[in-house]
Motif scaffolding. Structure first.
Motif, short mmCIF file in Angstrom:
data_model
loop_
_atom_site.label_atom_id
_atom_site.label_comp_id
_atom_site.label_asym_id
_atom_site.label_seq_id
_atom_site.Cartn_x
_atom_site.Cartn_y
_atom_site.Cartn_z
N ALA A 172 -19.73 70.83 -11.93
CA ALA A 172 -20.87 70.47 -10.77
C ALA A 172 -20.28 69.82 -9.75
N LYS A 173 -19.21 68.85 -9.87
CA LYS A 173 -18.47 68.14 -8.70
C LYS A 173 -18.01 69.33 -7.89
N ARG A 174 -17.27 70.33 -8.56
CA ARG A 174 -16.64 71.15 -7.70
C ARG A 174 -17.49 71.97 -6.79
N TYR B 2 -20.07 48.44 -15.50
CA TYR B 2 -19.36 48.94 -16.56
C TYR B 2 -20.13 49.03 -17.86
N GLN B 3 -19.69 50.36 -18.53
CA GLN B 3 -20.29 50.89 -19.78
C GLN B 3 -19.50 50.57 -20.70
N PRO B 4 -19.95 50.06 -22.02
CA PRO B 4 -19.12 49.84 -23.02
C PRO B 4 -18.67 51.03 -23.77
N TYR C 102 -14.43 49.04 -21.39
CA TYR C 102 -15.64 49.32 -20.48
C TYR C 102 -15.05 50.42 -19.39
N GLU C 103 -15.86 51.19 -19.28
CA GLU C 103 -15.49 52.08 -18.08
C GLU C 103 -16.21 51.72 -16.83
N ALA C 104 -15.29 51.53 -15.93
CA ALA C 104 -15.86 51.11 -14.48
C ALA C 104 -16.55 52.28 -13.82
N LEU C 105 -17.94 52.03 -13.28
CA LEU C 105 -18.58 53.24 -12.77
C LEU C 105 -19.05 52.74 -11.38
N MET C 106 -18.85 53.37 -10.32
CA MET C 106 -19.16 52.88 -8.93
C MET C 106 -20.67 53.13 -8.87
N ARG C 107 -21.31 52.31 -7.96
CA ARG C 107 -22.63 52.32 -7.51
C ARG C 107 -22.86 51.79 -6.04
N TRP C 108 -23.25 52.55 -5.28
CA TRP C 108 -23.33 52.14 -3.89
C TRP C 108 -25.00 51.61 -3.65
N VAL D 131 -10.56 52.98 -15.17
CA VAL D 131 -10.93 53.39 -13.84
C VAL D 131 -10.90 54.77 -13.80
N ASN D 132 -11.67 55.51 -12.92
CA ASN D 132 -11.53 56.82 -12.58
C ASN D 132 -10.80 56.99 -11.64
N LEU D 133 -9.72 58.06 -11.58
CA LEU D 133 -8.94 58.35 -10.44
C LEU D 133 -9.34 59.68 -9.84
N LEU E 20 -7.41 61.75 -20.36
CA LEU E 20 -7.99 63.00 -19.73
C LEU E 20 -9.47 62.88 -19.90
N ASP E 21 -10.22 63.14 -18.96
CA ASP E 21 -11.53 63.01 -18.84
C ASP E 21 -12.11 64.42 -18.80
N ASP E 22 -13.51 64.22 -19.12
CA ASP E 22 -14.21 65.53 -19.28
C ASP E 22 -13.63 66.53 -20.11
N ASP F 208 -15.95 65.94 -23.33
CA ASP F 208 -16.94 66.05 -22.28
C ASP F 208 -18.51 65.73 -22.94
N LYS F 209 -19.32 65.14 -22.29
CA LYS F 209 -20.63 64.83 -22.94
C LYS F 209 -21.36 66.25 -23.10
N SER F 210 -21.19 67.26 -22.25
CA SER F 210 -21.80 68.55 -22.52
C SER F 210 -21.91 68.91 -24.16
N VAL G 103 -22.89 59.60 -25.92
CA VAL G 103 -23.61 59.70 -27.20
C VAL G 103 -24.85 58.75 -27.15
N GLU G 104 -25.95 59.45 -26.96
CA GLU G 104 -27.29 58.83 -26.74
C GLU G 104 -28.28 58.63 -28.14
N ASN G 105 -27.83 59.18 -29.35
CA ASN G 105 -28.57 58.70 -30.36
C ASN G 105 -27.92 58.44 -31.65
N GLY H 258 -21.84 55.99 -24.36
CA GLY H 258 -23.05 56.56 -24.38
C GLY H 258 -23.99 55.57 -24.00
N TYR H 259 -25.35 56.26 -23.78
CA TYR H 259 -26.65 55.21 -23.86
C TYR H 259 -27.03 54.53 -25.00
N TYR H 260 -26.46 55.27 -25.92
CA TYR H 260 -26.78 54.58 -27.43
C TYR H 260 -26.18 52.94 -27.33
P1 C2E Z 1 -17.52 60.44 -15.57
O1 C2E Z 1 -16.29 59.69 -15.39
O2 C2E Z 1 -17.56 61.64 -16.51
O3 C2E Z 1 -18.39 59.18 -15.93
C1 C2E Z 1 -19.58 59.54 -17.13
C2 C2E Z 1 -20.79 59.57 -16.67
O4 C2E Z 1 -21.66 59.94 -17.56
C3 C2E Z 1 -21.10 58.37 -15.69
O5 C2E Z 1 -22.32 58.93 -14.72
C4 C2E Z 1 -22.14 57.90 -16.75
O6 C2E Z 1 -23.06 56.95 -16.18
C5 C2E Z 1 -22.80 58.91 -17.47
N1 C2E Z 1 -23.25 58.72 -18.84
C6 C2E Z 1 -22.98 57.58 -19.62
N2 C2E Z 1 -23.33 57.75 -20.82
C7 C2E Z 1 -24.40 58.65 -20.69
C8 C2E Z 1 -25.16 59.36 -21.86
O7 C2E Z 1 -25.44 58.63 -22.93
N3 C2E Z 1 -25.89 60.24 -21.44
C9 C2E Z 1 -25.93 60.74 -20.26
N4 C2E Z 1 -26.45 61.91 -19.87
N5 C2E Z 1 -24.99 60.26 -19.17
C10 C2E Z 1 -24.07 59.25 -19.69
P2 C2E Z 1 -22.01 58.10 -13.33
O8 C2E Z 1 -21.85 56.64 -13.18
O9 C2E Z 1 -23.22 58.86 -12.45
O10 C2E Z 1 -20.59 58.74 -12.62
C11 C2E Z 1 -20.67 60.32 -12.42
C12 C2E Z 1 -19.29 60.56 -12.13
O11 C2E Z 1 -18.80 60.00 -10.94
C13 C2E Z 1 -18.07 59.95 -13.07
O12 C2E Z 1 -18.12 60.75 -14.22
C14 C2E Z 1 -17.03 60.11 -12.14
O13 C2E Z 1 -16.46 61.47 -12.26
C15 C2E Z 1 -17.42 59.82 -10.63
N6 C2E Z 1 -17.18 58.22 -10.67
C16 C2E Z 1 -17.79 57.22 -10.89
N7 C2E Z 1 -17.24 56.19 -10.60
C17 C2E Z 1 -15.98 56.66 -9.74
C18 C2E Z 1 -14.88 55.84 -9.26
O14 C2E Z 1 -14.92 54.63 -9.01
N8 C2E Z 1 -14.02 56.72 -8.76
C19 C2E Z 1 -13.93 57.94 -8.91
N9 C2E Z 1 -12.90 58.76 -8.32
N10 C2E Z 1 -15.00 58.50 -9.32
C20 C2E Z 1 -16.07 57.83 -10.06
#
Ligand code: C2E
Ligand code: CA
Ligand code: CA
Ligand code: CA
Length: 271
Positions: free
Chosen positions: A1-3, A43-45, A57-63, A112-114, A174-176, A198-200, A234-236, A253-255
């Motif tokens: 989807a990103k691509r 941060y997600q555990p 924890y995985e660091a996930l960016m928000r704006w 940290v995602n690169l 190695l992600d996804d 990958d979560k799919s 992992v949701e349940n 995962g959200y679980y």
């Molecule tokens: P990702 O690296 O595959 O991160 C996992 C995504 O799955 C995150 O979405 C997370 O919130 C979501 N997730 C976690 N658990 C569950 C679950 O149980 N169910 C579902 N449906 N989703 C779950 P998020 O935070 O929206 O991030 C999306 C993508 O954006 C990330 O995918 C990553 O590729 C990118 N991203 C996020 N932060 C950064 C960053 O700091 N730098 C870079 N380069 N990319 C980032």
């Protein structure tokens, strides 16, 4: 989807002009976001074993946009990648994540995602080194998550960069995994510490024998290659139990918990 998101901007058509205009606005806003400190890491555990012990924890960016509110990564990371802003955004993520993690219990790590784009900058290794040094975080507590595209066409420059990061003591995930075109062959090009399924595949596993078979193949393979496996999304409890049966040891995962700002993390007392 990103691509697909990125491809939208690379072709010309009336709707694309609209997209290009929108992108331009996001770019201007994003420049300001960086200087105005509107970007934050959530941060997600990541848990281990049947008791759900938190190992990192995985660091996930928000704006946090002053007008538009919370904006998710898929709505700004592609623009950052296209405009080169990903380099400052990525450096921020590395510094901030290391700084936070340095105050966590010593057996917890931060991932940290690169972006593949960050590998085009020869300063990447220096940036990682600086983030570790400034924070005092032990290198093995930092994990970087990359996707297959970094290794596309057996890109030797990127493989060398990964090797330098590994030499620092940083762990490489190695992600996804499983979503690309030739996933398995990438495992030959670099000794990854971890694979994230990958979560799919996880969301499908209860209905699709194919997804379950793929998960099984990945966990089986990881045992012989001595690579850790994280199941994403992992949701349940059913998924959790099933994945344990299949031999997964790390879960996310959200679980177990949603991404949250660091001040809201429930954590054990430091040892
Ligand atoms: P990702 O690296 O595959 O991160 C996992 C995504 O799955 C995150 O979405 C997370 O919130 C979501 N997730 C976690 N658990 C569950 C679950 O149980 N169910 C579902 N449906 N989703 C779950 P998020 O935070 O929206 O991030 C999306 C993508 O954006 C990330 O995918 C990553 O590729 C990118 N991203 C996020 N932060 C950064 C960053 O700091 N730098 C870079 N380069 N990319 C980032
Ligand atoms: Ca990730
Ligand atoms: Ca992922
Ligand atoms: Ca992803």
């Amino acid at each position: 989807a990103k691509r697909n998101g990125r491809d939208r901007y690379e072709h010309f058509s009336p709707e694309m002009d609209e997209a290009a205009r929108k992108r331009c606005l996001v770019e201007m806003d994003l420049r300001e976001a960086i200087t105005q400190h509107q970007l934050r890491l959530y941060y997600q555990p990541i848990t281990q074993g049947s008791q759900g012990e938190i190992v990192g924890y995985e660091a996930l960016m928000r704006w946090h946009h002053p007008v538009k509110g919370l904006i998710m990564p898929l709505d700004f990371i592609p623009v950052a990648e296209e405009t080169g802003l990903i380099h400052s955004l990525g450096a921020y993520a590395l510094h901030e994540a290391c700084r936070e993690a340095a105050s966590w219990p010593h057996d917890q790590s931060v991932a940290v995602n690169l972006s593949p784009m960050q590998f085009k900058n020869s300063a990447l290794v220096t940036t990682v080194e600086a983030a570790l040094k400034e924070s005092g975080l032990a290198p093995h507590r930092l994990e970087v998550e990359i996707t297959e595209s970094v290794l596309l066409d057996n890109n030797m420059t990127n493989i060398h960069t990964l090797q330098k990061l590994k030499n620092l003591g940083v762990r490489i995930a190695l992600d996804d995994f499983g979503t690309g075109y030739s996933s398995l062959s990438y495992l030959r090009s670099f000794p990854f510490d971890k694979i994230k399924i990958d979560k799919s595949f996880i969301s499908d596993m209860q209905d699709s024998r194919e997804s379950l078979a793929i998960i099984r193949a990945i966990t089986g393979m990881s045992r012989s290659l001595d690579i850790q496996i994280t199941a994403e999304g992992v949701e349940n409890v059913e998924q959790f139990k099933r994945l344990q049966e299949e031999g997964c040891s790390l879960f996310q995962g959200y679980y177990f918990g949603r991404p949250q700002p660091s001040e809201l993390l429930l954590r054990r007392d430091a040892p």
